[in-house]
Scaffold this motif. Structure first.
Motif, PDB file in Angstrom:
ATOM      1  N   PRO A 100      -8.727   4.339   6.052  1.00 48.41           N
ATOM      2  CA  PRO A 100      -9.356   3.714   4.880  1.00 48.41           C
ATOM      3  C   PRO A 100     -10.583   4.466   4.364  1.00 48.41           C
ATOM      4  CG  PRO A 100      -9.716   2.397   6.861  1.00 48.41           C
ATOM      5  CD  PRO A 100      -8.751   3.485   7.229  1.00 48.41           C
ATOM      6  N   GLU A 101     -11.268   5.148   5.257  1.00 49.78           N
ATOM      7  CA  GLU A 101     -12.479   5.870   4.850  1.00 49.78           C
ATOM      8  C   GLU A 101     -12.168   7.092   3.988  1.00 49.78           C
ATOM      9  OE1 GLU A 101     -10.840   7.801   8.434  1.00 49.78           O
ATOM     10  OE2 GLU A 101     -11.239   5.700   7.973  1.00 49.78           O
ATOM     11  N   ARG A 102     -10.949   7.549   3.974  1.00 51.99           N
ATOM     12  CA  ARG A 102     -10.574   8.741   3.204  1.00 51.99           C
ATOM     13  C   ARG A 102     -10.143   8.442   1.765  1.00 51.99           C
ATOM     14  NH1 ARG A 102      -6.672  12.096   7.359  1.00 51.99           N
ATOM     15  NH2 ARG A 102      -8.105  12.151   9.114  1.00 51.99           N
ATOM     16  N   TYR A 103      -9.936   7.168   1.466  1.00 48.50           N
ATOM     17  CA  TYR A 103      -9.361   6.808   0.166  1.00 48.50           C
ATOM     18  C   TYR A 103     -10.311   5.921  -0.635  1.00 48.50           C
ATOM     19  CZ  TYR A 103      -5.199   8.832   2.165  1.00 48.50           C
ATOM     20  OH  TYR A 103      -4.324   9.706   2.733  1.00 48.50           O
ATOM     21  N   LYS A 104     -10.229   6.072  -1.938  1.00 45.34           N
ATOM     22  CA  LYS A 104     -11.070   5.280  -2.835  1.00 45.34           C
ATOM     23  C   LYS A 104     -10.487   3.900  -3.097  1.00 45.34           C
ATOM     24  CE  LYS A 104     -12.988   9.277  -5.127  1.00 45.34           C
ATOM     25  NZ  LYS A 104     -13.154  10.029  -6.343  1.00 45.34           N
ATOM     26  N   THR A 105      -9.215   3.730  -2.807  1.00 43.42           N
ATOM     27  CA  THR A 105      -8.567   2.447  -3.045  1.00 43.42           C
ATOM     28  C   THR A 105      -8.628   1.583  -1.791  1.00 43.42           C
ATOM     29  OG1 THR A 105      -6.593   1.420  -3.989  1.00 43.42           O
ATOM     30  CG2 THR A 105      -6.236   3.178  -2.381  1.00 43.42           C
ATOM     31  N   THR A 106      -8.383   0.312  -1.957  1.00 44.17           N
ATOM     32  CA  THR A 106      -8.364  -0.617  -0.824  1.00 44.17           C
ATOM     33  C   THR A 106      -6.931  -0.846  -0.361  1.00 44.17           C
ATOM     34  OG1 THR A 106      -8.129  -2.575  -2.216  1.00 44.17           O
ATOM     35  CG2 THR A 106     -10.398  -1.815  -1.745  1.00 44.17           C
ATOM     36  N   ARG A 107      -6.792  -1.416   0.815  1.00 44.34           N
ATOM     37  CA  ARG A 107      -5.475  -1.810   1.302  1.00 44.34           C
ATOM     38  C   ARG A 107      -4.787  -2.738   0.314  1.00 44.34           C
ATOM     39  NH1 ARG A 107      -7.391  -3.589   6.915  1.00 44.34           N
ATOM     40  NH2 ARG A 107      -6.979  -1.759   8.156  1.00 44.34           N
ATOM     41  N   ALA A 108      -5.541  -3.737  -0.144  1.00 43.15           N
ATOM     42  CA  ALA A 108      -4.967  -4.749  -1.035  1.00 43.15           C
ATOM     43  C   ALA A 108      -4.407  -4.113  -2.306  1.00 43.15           C
ATOM     44  CB  ALA A 108      -6.016  -5.803  -1.384  1.00 43.15           C
ATOM     45  N   VAL A 109      -5.147  -3.203  -2.897  1.00 48.50           N
ATOM     46  CA  VAL A 109      -4.686  -2.543  -4.119  1.00 48.50           C
ATOM     47  C   VAL A 109      -3.480  -1.661  -3.824  1.00 48.50           C
ATOM     48  CG1 VAL A 109      -5.328  -0.831  -5.891  1.00 48.50           C
ATOM     49  CG2 VAL A 109      -6.911  -2.675  -5.284  1.00 48.50           C
ATOM     50  N   ALA A 110      -3.525  -0.914  -2.734  1.00 50.37           N
ATOM     51  CA  ALA A 110      -2.405  -0.034  -2.374  1.00 50.37           C
ATOM     52  C   ALA A 110      -1.139  -0.848  -2.114  1.00 50.37           C
ATOM     53  CB  ALA A 110      -2.769   0.812  -1.153  1.00 50.37           C
ATOM     54  N   LEU A 111      -1.264  -1.981  -1.449  1.00 52.37           N
ATOM     55  CA  LEU A 111      -0.115  -2.851  -1.201  1.00 52.37           C
ATOM     56  C   LEU A 111       0.458  -3.406  -2.499  1.00 52.37           C
ATOM     57  CD1 LEU A 111      -1.611  -4.686   1.874  1.00 52.37           C
ATOM     58  CD2 LEU A 111       0.543  -3.405   1.901  1.00 52.37           C
ATOM     59  N   ALA A 112      -0.424  -3.854  -3.394  1.00 51.44           N
ATOM     60  CA  ALA A 112       0.023  -4.390  -4.690  1.00 51.44           C
ATOM     61  C   ALA A 112       0.727  -3.315  -5.508  1.00 51.44           C
ATOM     62  CB  ALA A 112      -1.163  -4.968  -5.455  1.00 51.44           C
ATOM     63  N   GLU A 113       0.203  -2.108  -5.496  1.00 50.69           N
ATOM     64  CA  GLU A 113       0.831  -1.022  -6.257  1.00 50.69           C
ATOM     65  C   GLU A 113       2.222  -0.706  -5.727  1.00 50.69           C
ATOM     66  OE1 GLU A 113      -2.119   2.083  -5.970  1.00 50.69           O
ATOM     67  OE2 GLU A 113      -3.205   1.315  -7.724  1.00 50.69           O
ATOM     68  N   GLY A 114       2.379  -0.728  -4.411  1.00 52.57           N
ATOM     69  CA  GLY A 114       3.690  -0.460  -3.824  1.00 52.57           C
ATOM     70  C   GLY A 114       4.728  -1.497  -4.224  1.00 52.57           C
ATOM     71  N   MET A 115       4.386  -2.752  -4.127  1.00 53.52           N
ATOM     72  CA  MET A 115       5.333  -3.805  -4.506  1.00 53.52           C
ATOM     73  C   MET A 115       5.576  -3.816  -6.015  1.00 53.52           C
ATOM     74  SD  MET A 115       6.902  -5.530  -2.311  1.00 53.52           S
ATOM     75  CE  MET A 115       6.849  -5.623  -0.551  1.00 53.52           C
ATOM     76  N   ALA A 116       4.564  -3.485  -6.781  1.00 52.67           N
ATOM     77  CA  ALA A 116       4.727  -3.454  -8.239  1.00 52.67           C
ATOM     78  C   ALA A 116       5.801  -2.452  -8.651  1.00 52.67           C
ATOM     79  CB  ALA A 116       3.392  -3.123  -8.907  1.00 52.67           C
ATOM     80  N   ALA A 117       5.879  -1.345  -7.938  1.00 49.27           N
ATOM     81  CA  ALA A 117       6.897  -0.325  -8.250  1.00 49.27           C
ATOM     82  C   ALA A 117       8.305  -0.856  -7.987  1.00 49.27           C
ATOM     83  CB  ALA A 117       6.649   0.930  -7.421  1.00 49.27           C
ATOM     84  N   ILE A 118       8.462  -1.678  -6.997  1.00 47.10           N
ATOM     85  CA  ILE A 118       9.780  -2.227  -6.660  1.00 47.10           C
ATOM     86  C   ILE A 118      10.192  -3.316  -7.647  1.00 47.10           C
ATOM     87  CG2 ILE A 118      11.073  -3.538  -4.925  1.00 47.10           C
ATOM     88  CD1 ILE A 118       9.243  -2.118  -2.831  1.00 47.10           C
ATOM     89  N   TYR A 119       9.239  -4.167  -7.992  1.00 53.31           N
ATOM     90  CA  TYR A 119       9.563  -5.326  -8.812  1.00 53.31           C
ATOM     91  C   TYR A 119       9.325  -5.123 -10.307  1.00 53.31           C
ATOM     92  CZ  TYR A 119      10.356  -7.949  -4.567  1.00 53.31           C
ATOM     93  OH  TYR A 119      10.859  -8.387  -3.380  1.00 53.31           O
ATOM     94  N   GLY A 120       8.790  -3.994 -10.689  1.00 53.16           N
ATOM     95  CA  GLY A 120       8.606  -3.713 -12.104  1.00 53.16           C
ATOM     96  C   GLY A 120       7.598  -4.615 -12.779  1.00 53.16           C
ATOM     97  N   VAL A 121       6.545  -4.952 -12.051  1.00 53.22           N
ATOM     98  CA  VAL A 121       5.463  -5.754 -12.623  1.00 53.22           C
ATOM     99  C   VAL A 121       4.166  -4.962 -12.509  1.00 53.22           C
ATOM    100  CG1 VAL A 121       6.576  -7.959 -12.059  1.00 53.22           C
ATOM    101  CG2 VAL A 121       4.951  -6.973 -10.466  1.00 53.22           C
ATOM    102  N   ALA A 122       3.171  -5.369 -13.256  1.00 55.77           N
ATOM    103  CA  ALA A 122       1.870  -4.715 -13.182  1.00 55.77           C
ATOM    104  C   ALA A 122       1.213  -5.044 -11.838  1.00 55.77           C
ATOM    105  CB  ALA A 122       0.984  -5.176 -14.328  1.00 55.77           C
ATOM    106  N   PRO A 123       0.570  -4.058 -11.208  1.00 53.94           N
ATOM    107  CA  PRO A 123      -0.066  -4.306  -9.912  1.00 53.94           C
ATOM    108  C   PRO A 123      -1.060  -5.473  -9.922  1.00 53.94           C
ATOM    109  CG  PRO A 123      -0.035  -1.963 -10.367  1.00 53.94           C
ATOM    110  CD  PRO A 123       0.452  -2.657 -11.617  1.00 53.94           C
ATOM    111  N   GLU A 124      -1.732  -5.693 -11.039  1.00 49.73           N
ATOM    112  CA  GLU A 124      -2.706  -6.793 -11.081  1.00 49.73           C
ATOM    113  C   GLU A 124      -2.035  -8.162 -10.924  1.00 49.73           C
ATOM    114  OE1 GLU A 124      -2.160  -5.013 -15.215  1.00 49.73           O
ATOM    115  OE2 GLU A 124      -2.733  -4.241 -13.275  1.00 49.73           O
TER     116      GLU A 124
END
Length: 188
Positions: A116-140
């Motif tokens: 986590p210290e190497r990345y500017k994003t959080t776990r929560a955001v990274a997880l949302a972005e991953g699922m958003a790609a599968i389901y075709g919805v906006a990460p927010e």
């Protein structure tokens, strides 16, 4: 033939399988992990046994390779298996998705989780972005999903390194269930 709808998910069953997979993963019980991945694929993703075994194999191999390495040295092998896994899911789903992008984002959140210290994003955001790609919805739209799943991951704490560490497994499963309920609400 595309015959499965990933949007039809059972939050309780997914949470139970997910928690059990974490236990197997961190305890280096890779045969159990593969079996649980088979069960997950059978119950939620794949309509036939052959596809289930292939999906379980590729998802298990990606996790095993990632678990046994540090840094980025094996990421190409991990990504290869993730791509093949997500390609199978996309091919079976009633709505196909960019399986390469989904695989890349899966590996991205694994890296954020590990370093986590190497990345500017959080776990929560990274997880949302991953699922958003599968389901075709906006990460927010998957913010709550990401936050609840990340909170469950944080409960593991030192368990990553010492499986004798106490983990509040009922609370972890509850957070996972809430995360999958949020996912279901966001994608239906």
């Amino acid at each position: 033939m595309k015959s499965h709808d990933l949007r039809r998910l059972d939050p309780h069953a997914l949470a139970q399988l997910d928690a059990d997979m974490w236990v197997a993963y961190y305890n280096h019980r890779f045969a159990r992990l593969a079996w649980l991945l088979f069960k997950l694929n059978r119950s939620h993703f794949a309509p036939n046994v052959f596809t289930m075994f292939r999906a379980a194999y590729h998802s298990a191999m990606s996790a095993i390779i990632f678990r046994k390495t540090k840094g980025h040295e094996e990421n190409d092998k991990v990504l290869k298996h993730l791509i093949l896994f997500y390609k199978l899911l996309s091919a079976q789903n009633v709505e196909s998705f960019d399986y390469r992008r989904a695989a890349e984002l899966e590996l991205a959140w694994w890296m954020v989780d590990r370093y986590p210290e190497r990345y500017k994003t959080t776990r929560a955001v990274a997880l949302a972005e991953g699922m958003a790609a599968i389901y075709g919805v906006a990460p927010e739209h998957l913010r709550v999903y990401g936050e609840k799943r990340a909170a469950a991951m944080e409960l593991l704490g030192a368990y990553h390194y010492d499986v004798n560490t106490q983990v509040d497994w009922p609370k972890l499963r509850h957070l996972l269930e809430e995360s999958y309920e949020a996912l279901r609400s966001a994608v239906q």
